[in-house]
Write a protein that holds these residues in place. Structure first.
Motif, PDB file in Angstrom:
ATOM      1  N   LEU A 233     -23.153   0.071   5.416  1.00  0.00           N
ATOM      2  CA  LEU A 233     -22.776   0.541   4.088  1.00  0.00           C
ATOM      3  C   LEU A 233     -21.550  -0.221   3.561  1.00  0.00           C
ATOM      4  CD1 LEU A 233     -23.283   4.418   4.342  1.00  0.00           C
ATOM      5  CD2 LEU A 233     -24.927   2.656   3.677  1.00  0.00           C
ATOM      6  N   GLN A 234     -21.268  -0.002   2.290  1.00  0.00           N
ATOM      7  CA  GLN A 234     -20.258  -0.761   1.564  1.00  0.00           C
ATOM      8  C   GLN A 234     -18.932  -0.875   2.310  1.00  0.00           C
ATOM      9  OE1 GLN A 234     -20.774  -2.341  -1.430  1.00  0.00           O
ATOM     10  NE2 GLN A 234     -18.765  -3.255  -1.066  1.00  0.00           N
ATOM     11  N   SER A 235     -18.479  -2.102   2.467  1.00  0.00           N
ATOM     12  CA  SER A 235     -17.171  -2.356   3.067  1.00  0.00           C
ATOM     13  C   SER A 235     -16.076  -2.158   2.020  1.00  0.00           C
ATOM     14  CB  SER A 235     -17.114  -3.788   3.605  1.00  0.00           C
ATOM     15  OG  SER A 235     -18.160  -4.024   4.534  1.00  0.00           O
ATOM     16  N   ILE A 236     -14.869  -1.913   2.491  1.00  0.00           N
ATOM     17  CA  ILE A 236     -13.739  -1.750   1.573  1.00  0.00           C
ATOM     18  C   ILE A 236     -13.280  -3.100   1.034  1.00  0.00           C
ATOM     19  CG2 ILE A 236     -11.387  -0.849   1.326  1.00  0.00           C
ATOM     20  CD1 ILE A 236     -11.999   1.045   3.662  1.00  0.00           C
ATOM     21  N   ASN A 237     -13.498  -4.155   1.839  1.00  0.00           N
ATOM     22  CA  ASN A 237     -13.134  -5.522   1.439  1.00  0.00           C
ATOM     23  C   ASN A 237     -11.637  -5.694   1.213  1.00  0.00           C
ATOM     24  OD1 ASN A 237     -15.807  -6.528   1.507  1.00  0.00           O
ATOM     25  ND2 ASN A 237     -16.203  -5.725  -0.537  1.00  0.00           N
ATOM     26  N   PHE A 238     -10.867  -5.180   2.160  1.00  0.00           N
ATOM     27  CA  PHE A 238      -9.436  -5.445   2.136  1.00  0.00           C
ATOM     28  C   PHE A 238      -9.190  -6.923   2.416  1.00  0.00           C
ATOM     29  CE2 PHE A 238      -7.885  -0.919   3.365  1.00  0.00           C
ATOM     30  CZ  PHE A 238      -7.908  -0.562   2.022  1.00  0.00           C
ATOM     31  N   ASP A 239      -8.206  -7.489   1.750  1.00  0.00           N
ATOM     32  CA  ASP A 239      -7.777  -8.859   1.991  1.00  0.00           C
ATOM     33  C   ASP A 239      -6.629  -8.866   2.997  1.00  0.00           C
ATOM     34  OD1 ASP A 239      -9.536 -10.020   0.088  1.00  0.00           O
ATOM     35  OD2 ASP A 239      -8.202  -9.343  -1.523  1.00  0.00           O
ATOM     36  N   PRO A 240      -6.285 -10.049   3.552  1.00  0.00           N
ATOM     37  CA  PRO A 240      -5.159 -10.110   4.501  1.00  0.00           C
ATOM     38  C   PRO A 240      -3.878  -9.508   3.946  1.00  0.00           C
ATOM     39  CG  PRO A 240      -6.394 -12.160   4.572  1.00  0.00           C
ATOM     40  CD  PRO A 240      -6.991 -11.339   3.462  1.00  0.00           C
ATOM     41  N   GLU A 241      -3.625  -9.699   2.630  1.00  0.00           N
ATOM     42  CA  GLU A 241      -2.403  -9.138   2.044  1.00  0.00           C
ATOM     43  C   GLU A 241      -2.418  -7.607   2.061  1.00  0.00           C
ATOM     44  OE1 GLU A 241      -1.803  -9.586  -2.184  1.00  0.00           O
ATOM     45  OE2 GLU A 241      -3.946  -9.926  -2.515  1.00  0.00           O
ATOM     46  N   ASP A 242      -3.622  -7.028   1.977  1.00  0.00           N
ATOM     47  CA  ASP A 242      -3.733  -5.568   2.030  1.00  0.00           C
ATOM     48  C   ASP A 242      -3.366  -5.047   3.417  1.00  0.00           C
ATOM     49  OD1 ASP A 242      -4.689  -5.400  -0.644  1.00  0.00           O
ATOM     50  OD2 ASP A 242      -6.685  -5.957   0.040  1.00  0.00           O
ATOM     51  N   TYR A 243      -3.856  -5.735   4.444  1.00  0.00           N
ATOM     52  CA  TYR A 243      -3.537  -5.316   5.803  1.00  0.00           C
ATOM     53  C   TYR A 243      -2.045  -5.518   6.100  1.00  0.00           C
ATOM     54  CZ  TYR A 243      -8.518  -4.889   6.795  1.00  0.00           C
ATOM     55  OH  TYR A 243      -9.832  -4.505   6.780  1.00  0.00           O
ATOM     56  N   ARG A 244      -1.472  -6.593   5.556  1.00  0.00           N
ATOM     57  CA  ARG A 244      -0.029  -6.810   5.753  1.00  0.00           C
ATOM     58  C   ARG A 244       0.768  -5.682   5.103  1.00  0.00           C
ATOM     59  NH1 ARG A 244      -1.396 -12.336   4.895  1.00  0.00           N
ATOM     60  NH2 ARG A 244      -0.888 -12.168   2.670  1.00  0.00           N
ATOM     61  N   TYR A 245       0.308  -5.238   3.946  1.00  0.00           N
ATOM     62  CA  TYR A 245       0.992  -4.148   3.257  1.00  0.00           C
ATOM     63  C   TYR A 245       0.894  -2.852   4.058  1.00  0.00           C
ATOM     64  CZ  TYR A 245       1.819  -0.396  -0.107  1.00  0.00           C
ATOM     65  OH  TYR A 245       2.283   0.739  -0.714  1.00  0.00           O
ATOM     66  N   ILE A 246      -0.302  -2.547   4.584  1.00  0.00           N
ATOM     67  CA  ILE A 246      -0.491  -1.347   5.408  1.00  0.00           C
ATOM     68  C   ILE A 246       0.439  -1.388   6.622  1.00  0.00           C
ATOM     69  CG2 ILE A 246      -2.117  -0.113   6.905  1.00  0.00           C
ATOM     70  CD1 ILE A 246      -4.349  -1.025   4.970  1.00  0.00           C
ATOM     71  N   ASP A 247       0.538  -2.566   7.238  1.00  0.00           N
ATOM     72  CA  ASP A 247       1.397  -2.716   8.410  1.00  0.00           C
ATOM     73  C   ASP A 247       2.873  -2.536   8.034  1.00  0.00           C
ATOM     74  OD1 ASP A 247       1.750  -3.468  11.238  1.00  0.00           O
ATOM     75  OD2 ASP A 247       2.711  -5.260  10.427  1.00  0.00           O
ATOM     76  N   THR A 248       3.255  -3.069   6.874  1.00  0.00           N
ATOM     77  CA  THR A 248       4.646  -2.940   6.415  1.00  0.00           C
ATOM     78  C   THR A 248       5.010  -1.483   6.154  1.00  0.00           C
ATOM     79  OG1 THR A 248       4.588  -5.131   5.387  1.00  0.00           O
ATOM     80  CG2 THR A 248       6.294  -3.614   4.626  1.00  0.00           C
ATOM     81  N   VAL A 249       4.107  -0.753   5.484  1.00  0.00           N
ATOM     82  CA  VAL A 249       4.354   0.656   5.188  1.00  0.00           C
ATOM     83  C   VAL A 249       4.437   1.469   6.481  1.00  0.00           C
ATOM     84  CG1 VAL A 249       3.414   2.740   4.115  1.00  0.00           C
ATOM     85  CG2 VAL A 249       3.333   0.560   2.895  1.00  0.00           C
ATOM     86  N   SER A 252       7.954   0.519   7.920  1.00  0.00           N
ATOM     87  CA  SER A 252       9.149   0.841   7.141  1.00  0.00           C
ATOM     88  C   SER A 252       9.078   2.175   6.419  1.00  0.00           C
ATOM     89  CB  SER A 252       9.399  -0.261   6.107  1.00  0.00           C
ATOM     90  OG  SER A 252       8.388  -0.247   5.105  1.00  0.00           O
ATOM     91  N   GLY A 253       7.831   2.628   6.157  1.00  0.00           N
ATOM     92  CA  GLY A 253       7.655   3.874   5.415  1.00  0.00           C
ATOM     93  C   GLY A 253       8.003   3.742   3.947  1.00  0.00           C
ATOM     94  N   LYS A 254       8.037   2.509   3.411  1.00  0.00           N
ATOM     95  CA  LYS A 254       8.395   2.279   2.018  1.00  0.00           C
ATOM     96  C   LYS A 254       7.202   1.707   1.257  1.00  0.00           C
ATOM     97  CE  LYS A 254      13.267   1.388   3.115  1.00  0.00           C
ATOM     98  NZ  LYS A 254      14.360   0.389   3.074  1.00  0.00           N
ATOM     99  N   PRO A 255       6.441   2.553   0.560  1.00  0.00           N
ATOM    100  CA  PRO A 255       5.280   2.069  -0.180  1.00  0.00           C
ATOM    101  C   PRO A 255       5.678   1.348  -1.461  1.00  0.00           C
ATOM    102  CG  PRO A 255       5.519   4.426  -0.514  1.00  0.00           C
ATOM    103  CD  PRO A 255       6.575   4.012   0.466  1.00  0.00           C
TER     104      PRO A 255
END
Length: 372
Positions: A233-249, A252-255
C-alpha cells in the motif's frame, strides 16, 4: 482549618490533572481512527498513528496517581478499558505461538511476507552478505508461499534473485511484476510458491511506475485452491531531509513549523491514498471464488482506517496468535507494526511470528495456516 488544607489539591497535582484529562481525551479520539474514513475527515487519522505514545503516557499517568494515592488513576484506566478492542489490535496477548517448528501436517500452509528493500540494509547499498542473510531466513523458515515487496532481481549474476528464491522454494512457480528497472533489472513485487500457480493478475493501485501495487495468484494445493494477494500500500515517501528532521526533533525536542507541516502533508496524502487502495482490493476480493490471504506491507498501523477496513471479514493472524507489540518496521520512522497477514474464515491460524532481524527496513513475518 487543618482538615480543609489537607483536602486541597497541590498545584503540581492540578497541573497533572489537566494534562491527564487532555491525554485521556486524545486516547478516546484515537479510538475513532479505525472507523473514520480519512477521505472524509483526515485529522482523526493522526490520532490513530499516535495511539502507542498516547497509550504509554496514559499508563504513566496511572502510575503517577497510584504513587500519589489519588483516585484520578481511574481517569486513564477507564479510558484504556474503553478501547480494549483497539488495544488488542496493537498488543498481542498470545504467548508461545511464535517460532514454532514447521508442522508435518500436510494441511498446514506456511505463509511469509517480507519487504526486502531491494535486498539491502536500510539506508545502505546492495551487498552480498545482506542478500545471503535474507535468503538464509527464507531457507530456514521454509515458507510454502511468500509475497516479497520491493523485490529486486537481475537476469543473471549475483543478484539473480528470481533464480535464487526458486531454488530455495524447490519450485519454478512464481509471479513477478516489475514496476521499475529495465530489460535486465526487475524492481517490483514477487509471489513464489511450492505449489502450482493456476492463475494470476494485478490490481493497479497507483501509476505503473510505482511499487505500491497488488499482485494476486491462485495456488493449487492438492485438491484445494486458495488465492494470495501480495500488497504494497501507499508509501509515505519521506525524503532524506524528512528523516533528518525526525532525528533532530527526537534528539533536541525542538520542532520546526515548516518541516512539521511538510511531514504532516505527506502523511495526510498517504492516509487518503491507502483508504482508496483498500477499497479497490476489497472489491476485487469480494469476487474471489476461493479462500484467500491478503498479506504484505500495508504501510499503516493497527489503529488505522486502512488496516481495519482490510481486516473486515478476515482473521488478522497477529490478533489471533501474536504476542507483544508485533513491530515489523525498523527504519527511521517510529517502529510500528505495518506488515500483516490476513485470511478468510476458511483458514485456522496455528502460529504467528515476526523475525526481528535488521536486514531490510522491515522484519519478515510468517504464519502457519490450516486450510479447512
Amino acid at each position: 482549618m487543618k482538615a480543609k488544607k489537607k483536602g486541597k489539591l497541590p498545584l503540581i497535582d492540578k497541573i497533572f490533572l489537566w494534562i491527564n484529562c487532555g491525554l485521556c481525551l486524545a486516547l478516546l479520539v484515537s479510538y475513532l481512527a479505525p472507523v473514520t474514513d480519512p477521505r472524509k475527515f483526515w485529522l482523526i487519522a493522526f490520532f490513530g498513528l499516535a495511539y502507542p505514545p498516547i497509550l504509554l503516557t496514559n499508563l504513566l499517568m496511572i502510575f503517577y496517581w497510584a504513587l500519589r494515592k489519588r483516585w484520578f488513576a481511574l481517569i486513564s484506566l477507564i479510558g484504556i478499558v474503553c478501547g480494549w478492542g483497539v488495544l488488542k489490535n496493537n498488543v498481542g496477548l498470545h504467548p508461545g505461538n511464535s517460532n514454532q517448528p514447521k508442522s508435518s501436517n500436510t494441511n498446514v500452509i506456511r505463509m511469509m511476507t517480507y519487504n526486502v528493500h531491494d535486498f539491502k540494509k536500510y539506508g545502505g547499498v546492495k551487498d552480498i552478505s545482506t542478500k545471503h542473510e535474507i535468503l538464509n531466513i527464507i531457507a530456514d523458515k521454509q515458507p510454502d508461499v511468500i509475497g516479497i515487496e520491493e523485490f529486486y532481481s537481475r537476469k543473471r549474476g549475483k543478484f539473480a534473485m528470481v533464480d535464487s528464491i526458486r531454488k530455495i522454494m524447490g519450485s519454478d512457480n512464481c509471479y513477478v511484476e516489475s514496476f521499475g528497472g529495465n530489460e535486465t533489472v526487475t524492481i517490483g513485487i514477487g509471489i513464489f510458491s511450492r505449489y502450482p500457480i493456476i492463475a494470476k493478475g494485478m490490481i493497479q493501485l497507483a501509476p505503473l511506475f510505482s511499487g505500491n501495487q497488488c499482485l494476486y495468484a491462485d495456488v493449487k494445493k492438492g485438491n484445494k485452491i486458495f488465492r494470495l494477494y501480495s500488497v504494497h500500500l501507499q508509501s509515505i515517501n519521506f525524503d532524506p531531509e524528512d528523516y533528518r528532521y525526525i532525528d533532530t526533533v527526537a534528539k533536541s525536542g525542538k520542532p520546526d513549523l515548516g518541516s512539521t507541516k511538510r511531514l504532516g502533508s505527506k502523511l495526510k496524502r498517504a492516509f487518503l491514498k491507502r483508504a482508496e487502495q483498500v477499497v479497490k482490493i476489497k472489491e476485487h476480493a469480494r469476487q474471489c471464488p476461493y479462500p484467500y490471504i491478503i498479506a504484505g506491507d500495508f504501510n499503516d498501523t493497527p489503529s488505522s482506517f486502512a488496516v481495519n477496513q482490510m481486516a473486515k471479514g478476515l482473521k488478522n493472524t497477529f490478533y489471533e496468535k501474536g504476542f507483544g507489540l508485533g513491530r515489523t518496521y525498523n527504519g527511521d520512522f517510529p517502529n510500528y507494526q505495518i506488515d500483516y497477514i490476513m485470511v478468510t474464515p476458511q483458514f485456522d491460524v496455528a502460529s504467528y511470528t515476526v523475525i526481528e532481524k535488521k536486514l531490510s527496513d522491515h522484519f519478515p513475518v510468517y504464519a502457519d495456516l490450516v486450510l479447512k
